[in-house]
Write a protein that holds these residues in place. Structure first.
Motif, mmCIF file in Angstrom:
data_model
loop_
_atom_site.group_PDB
_atom_site.id
_atom_site.type_symbol
_atom_site.label_atom_id
_atom_site.label_comp_id
_atom_site.label_asym_id
_atom_site.label_seq_id
_atom_site.Cartn_x
_atom_site.Cartn_y
_atom_site.Cartn_z
ATOM 1 N N ARG A 1 -2.008 0.586 -4.619
ATOM 2 C CA ARG A 1 -1.791 -0.828 -4.307
ATOM 3 C C ARG A 1 -0.916 -1.505 -5.354
ATOM 4 O O ARG A 1 -1.025 -1.221 -6.539
ATOM 5 C CB ARG A 1 -3.113 -1.590 -4.305
ATOM 6 C CG ARG A 1 -4.046 -1.244 -3.219
ATOM 7 C CD ARG A 1 -5.309 -2.046 -3.408
ATOM 8 N NE ARG A 1 -6.071 -2.134 -2.185
ATOM 9 C CZ ARG A 1 -7.124 -2.919 -2.029
ATOM 10 N NH1 ARG A 1 -7.541 -3.669 -3.024
ATOM 11 N NH2 ARG A 1 -7.749 -2.951 -0.901
ATOM 12 N N ARG B 1 3.505 6.918 -8.004
ATOM 13 C CA ARG B 1 2.783 6.255 -9.094
ATOM 14 C C ARG B 1 3.623 5.061 -9.541
ATOM 15 O O ARG B 1 4.841 5.171 -9.721
ATOM 16 C CB ARG B 1 2.607 7.226 -10.265
ATOM 17 C CG ARG B 1 1.851 6.638 -11.447
ATOM 18 C CD ARG B 1 1.672 7.654 -12.567
ATOM 19 N NE ARG B 1 2.869 7.878 -13.343
ATOM 20 C CZ ARG B 1 3.308 7.100 -14.334
ATOM 21 N NH1 ARG B 1 2.637 6.025 -14.671
ATOM 22 N NH2 ARG B 1 4.414 7.404 -14.999
ATOM 23 N N ASN C 1 0.854 -1.188 0.000
ATOM 24 C CA ASN C 1 0.000 0.000 0.000
ATOM 25 C C ASN C 1 0.890 1.238 0.000
ATOM 26 O O ASN C 1 1.937 1.254 0.660
ATOM 27 C CB ASN C 1 -0.891 0.042 1.240
ATOM 28 C CG ASN C 1 -1.902 -1.086 1.290
ATOM 29 O OD1 ASN C 1 -2.265 -1.649 0.268
ATOM 30 N ND2 ASN C 1 -2.352 -1.421 2.474
ATOM 31 N N SER D 1 -4.796 4.287 -8.575
ATOM 32 C CA SER D 1 -5.813 5.111 -7.921
ATOM 33 C C SER D 1 -6.044 4.683 -6.471
ATOM 34 O O SER D 1 -6.378 5.508 -5.627
ATOM 35 C CB SER D 1 -7.131 5.066 -8.702
ATOM 36 O OG SER D 1 -7.647 3.748 -8.715
ATOM 37 N N LEU D 2 -5.842 3.407 -6.170
ATOM 38 C CA LEU D 2 -6.003 2.915 -4.798
ATOM 39 C C LEU D 2 -4.681 2.860 -4.039
ATOM 40 O O LEU D 2 -4.662 2.627 -2.836
ATOM 41 C CB LEU D 2 -6.636 1.517 -4.801
ATOM 42 C CG LEU D 2 -8.065 1.424 -5.302
ATOM 43 C CD1 LEU D 2 -8.516 -0.033 -5.344
ATOM 44 C CD2 LEU D 2 -9.000 2.236 -4.419
ATOM 45 N N ASP E 1 -0.104 -5.714 -5.983
ATOM 46 C CA ASP E 1 -0.347 -7.095 -5.578
ATOM 47 C C ASP E 1 0.509 -7.977 -6.471
ATOM 48 O O ASP E 1 0.386 -7.936 -7.702
ATOM 49 C CB ASP E 1 -1.822 -7.481 -5.754
ATOM 50 C CG ASP E 1 -2.768 -6.615 -4.924
ATOM 51 O OD1 ASP E 1 -2.301 -5.855 -4.056
ATOM 52 O OD2 ASP E 1 -3.987 -6.707 -5.147
ATOM 53 N N ASP F 1 -0.526 -7.141 -10.257
ATOM 54 C CA ASP F 1 -1.493 -6.062 -10.454
ATOM 55 C C ASP F 1 -1.022 -4.807 -9.728
ATOM 56 O O ASP F 1 -0.530 -4.890 -8.612
ATOM 57 C CB ASP F 1 -2.867 -6.457 -9.884
ATOM 58 C CG ASP F 1 -3.454 -7.675 -10.559
ATOM 59 O OD1 ASP F 1 -3.429 -7.727 -11.798
ATOM 60 O OD2 ASP F 1 -3.926 -8.576 -9.840
ATOM 61 N N ASP G 1 -2.655 -0.910 -8.926
ATOM 62 C CA ASP G 1 -3.787 0.011 -9.023
ATOM 63 C C ASP G 1 -3.348 1.350 -8.454
ATOM 64 O O ASP G 1 -3.296 1.536 -7.234
ATOM 65 C CB ASP G 1 -4.986 -0.530 -8.259
ATOM 66 C CG ASP G 1 -6.242 0.296 -8.472
ATOM 67 O OD1 ASP G 1 -6.126 1.541 -8.615
ATOM 68 O OD2 ASP G 1 -7.329 -0.277 -8.493
#
Length: 121
Positions: free
Chosen positions: A54, A30, A23, A51-52, A56, A47, A49
């Motif tokens: 994250r 970015r 996180n 915008s969140l 993974d 993955d 993300d």
């Protein structure tokens, strides 16, 4: 800036698979790229993300356990120009479904997880 996720495997606890969930503050960082490591040759999940905030990532091996410190993956971040101060990259809380784990012979051998604090100037 690239952050390498290092797994401290050993002959006492060799690794067959690992999954990492990070996180970060998307206003400060970015994700540009997530690059696979070379020792766990089977990427299972990759993955990001933005915008969140994250990342993974999971990988495993079918060649046998890995028993020395190795880079699981390398994540390249871009720093926001409007940010100053510190940016922290943390492991997600160890809760399902985003639970960081290192697996050895079917057992969870995850050790200590430390956040990384970046000073943005």
């Amino acid at each position: 800036m690239t952050v390498e996720i290092v797994v401290q495997a050993s002959p006492a606890s060799p690794v067959r698979a690992a999954q990492v969930f990070l996180n970060f503050d998307p206003a400060r960082l970015r994700v540009v790229r997530v690059q696979d490591g070379r020792y766990l040759e089977r990427p299972l999940q990759s993955d990001a993300d933005g915008s969140l905030g994250r990342v993974d990532y999971a990988a495993g091996t079918v060649r046998g356990n890995v028993d020395f410190p190795f880079v699981l993956a390398a994540v390249t971040f871009e720093v926001s120009r409007q940010s100053a101060g510190n940016a922290v990259i943390r492991f997600a809380p160890r809760q399902v479904p985003r639970q960081t784990k290192v697996i050895s012979d079917g057992f969870d051998v995850t050790g200590d997880l430390y956040p990384l604090t970046l000073e943005i100037g």
